[in-house]
Motif scaffolding. Structure first.
Motif, PDB file in Angstrom:
ATOM      1  N   LEU A 287      -0.845  -5.155  -5.686  1.00  0.00           N
ATOM      2  CA  LEU A 287      -1.109  -5.329  -4.264  1.00  0.00           C
ATOM      3  C   LEU A 287      -1.716  -6.699  -4.012  1.00  0.00           C
TER       4      LEU A 287
ATOM      5  N   GLY B 203       0.783  -1.220   0.000  1.00  0.00           N
ATOM      6  CA  GLY B 203       0.000   0.000   0.000  1.00  0.00           C
ATOM      7  C   GLY B 203       0.815   1.270   0.000  1.00  0.00           C
TER       8      GLY B 203
ATOM      9  N   ALA C 118      -5.109  -6.096   0.633  1.00  0.00           N
ATOM     10  CA  ALA C 118      -4.793  -4.683   0.867  1.00  0.00           C
ATOM     11  C   ALA C 118      -6.057  -3.915   1.245  1.00  0.00           C
TER      12      ALA C 118
ATOM     13  N   VAL D 293      -3.954  -0.153 -10.916  1.00  0.00           N
ATOM     14  CA  VAL D 293      -3.871  -1.056  -9.766  1.00  0.00           C
ATOM     15  C   VAL D 293      -4.200  -2.483 -10.184  1.00  0.00           C
ATOM     16  N   ARG D 294      -3.319  -3.415  -9.810  1.00  0.00           N
ATOM     17  CA  ARG D 294      -3.534  -4.840 -10.075  1.00  0.00           C
ATOM     18  C   ARG D 294      -3.519  -5.589  -8.741  1.00  0.00           C
ATOM     19  N   LEU D 295      -4.557  -6.360  -8.455  1.00  0.00           N
ATOM     20  CA  LEU D 295      -4.618  -7.162  -7.242  1.00  0.00           C
ATOM     21  C   LEU D 295      -4.240  -8.594  -7.596  1.00  0.00           C
TER      22      LEU D 295
ATOM     23  N   ARG E 140      -5.746   4.595  -7.033  1.00  0.00           N
ATOM     24  CA  ARG E 140      -6.461   4.930  -8.266  1.00  0.00           C
ATOM     25  C   ARG E 140      -6.644   6.435  -8.395  1.00  0.00           C
TER      26      ARG E 140
ATOM     27  N   LYS F  81      -6.729   2.142   0.612  1.00  0.00           N
ATOM     28  CA  LYS F  81      -5.445   2.340  -0.051  1.00  0.00           C
ATOM     29  C   LYS F  81      -5.583   2.111  -1.558  1.00  0.00           C
ATOM     30  N   VAL F  82      -6.383   1.112  -1.931  1.00  0.00           N
ATOM     31  CA  VAL F  82      -6.622   0.855  -3.349  1.00  0.00           C
ATOM     32  C   VAL F  82      -7.255   2.070  -4.006  1.00  0.00           C
ATOM     33  N   GLU F  83      -8.240   2.636  -3.341  1.00  0.00           N
ATOM     34  CA  GLU F  83      -8.926   3.800  -3.901  1.00  0.00           C
ATOM     35  C   GLU F  83      -7.988   5.010  -3.979  1.00  0.00           C
TER      36      GLU F  83
ATOM     37  N   GLU G  38      -9.049  -1.457   1.315  1.00  0.00           N
ATOM     38  CA  GLU G  38      -9.748  -0.861   0.180  1.00  0.00           C
ATOM     39  C   GLU G  38      -9.455   0.629   0.048  1.00  0.00           C
TER      40      GLU G  38
END
Length: 316
Positions: free
Chosen positions: A103, A82, A107, A122-124, A116, A111-113, A109
């Motif tokens: 990530l 993150g 991770a 972003v690739r999970l 972006r 941090k994902v947002e 959510e």
């Protein structure tokens, strides 16, 4: 990796490279109850761009490659739990190049947002940092993107290490000891390299069940460790860097472990007493003092690095 660990000269070069492009660290005195016999200061590095110290290393990494003409059109790629991903995306944007961030699916959510929001692709992939790293390397081989690392690269460590001389200059009278949380060891290695030149001791703090550096010290070599802690989202590296181990094996470092309960209590204390919302990694550093894992000597001037605040306030 270089044969020699990251050096003070590397940190000095990083400081020149990123000067004026990162926020100087602010410091504030802690309440006397934190360590009654010592003088304790908080280094508020969570005020840094992207909410953690990682911006320093990421900017040093991208700036060094851009200056050397080694920045590909495919941009920068990183695997990160993150914070390093946020910093990489931010630094890439500063240089006008794309960033792809891998990530684990675990991770947070928010941090994902945020990633972006910074324009990152972003690739999970996978449930652990190691699995996300393997997926990122496969894509880098296809696209030719410049691969960064969350902690195990001399440019990353050197950038992080620029925090130490700023702390030493900001605290009136200087400091004797700096306390840092350790995950993979990028921050620790850079800080240790700078601290050795300044004659400052370093306390390396890890959760009991995320003890990559502590276990490497015990084994005398880098080893894999299990990861299971409330601070795993930012300190959950399964192995430390060779640079971190090399510095930890030299005089000047004290390695300590703290419990998850101690981490959570220290983090809550920062909110209750100072109205500071930080992530568990920052609570890990403070827990070294509040749990007694590290006991400063009388009159010792200690700076505790509050390294990041990319967290959900609701978890307080």
């Amino acid at each position: 990796m270089t044969e020699q660990p990251v050096s003070h000269e590397d940190v000095h070069g990083a400081a020149e490279r990123i000067a004026g492009r990162v926020r100087p660290v602010a410091v504030t005195p802690a309440d006397a109850e934190v360590a009654p016999d010592a003088e304790v200061w908080f280094a508020l590095e969570f005020l840094q761009h992207t909410g953690s110290f990682k911006a320093r290393g990421a900017l040093n990494f991208t700036a060094a490659h851009a200056a050397a003409g080694r920045m590909p059109d495919a941009g920068v790629l990183i695997a990160s739990g993150g914070n390093a991903g946020l910093a990489c995306a931010w630094a890439a944007a500063r240089h006008g190049v794309p960033a792809q961030v891998f990530l684990p699916v675990t991770a947070p959510e928010f941090k994902v947002e945020r990633l972006r929001g910074l324009g990152a692709d972003v690739r999970l992939a996978g449930r652990t940092y190691g699995e996300a790293l393997a997926a990122s390397r496969a894509l880098a081989a296809e696209t030719g993107a410049l691969t960064s690392h969350a902690y195990d690269h001399p440019l990353i460590s050197a950038g992080a290490g620029t925090l130490l001389p700023e702390i030493a200059a900001a605290v009136p009278g200087g400091v004797d000891t700096v306390v840092v949380a350790v995950g993979g060891g990028g921050l620790y290695a850079g800080v240790a390299a700078a601290a050795a030149r300044h004659g400052i001791g370093v306390v390396a703090v890890e959760p009991e069940n995320c003890r990559a550096l502590n276990a490497a010290l015990a084994a005398g070599e880098v080893v894999d460790v299990p990861v299971d802690s409330v601070a795993a989202d930012s300190l959950g590296a399964s192995r430390t860097s060779r640079d971190a181990l090399a510095w930890a094996q030299r005089p000047g470092t004290t390695s300590v472990l703290v419990t998850d309960a101690g981490i959570a209590t220290a983090r809550r204390r920062l909110w209750d007493d100072h109205r500071l919302v930080v992530e568990h990694a920052a609570g890990t550093a403070l827990a070294a003092l509040t749990t007694g894992a590290y006991k400063p000597r009388a009159g010792e001037r200690v700076a505790v690095v509050l390294c990041g605040a990319n967290t959900d306030p609701g978890t307080l």
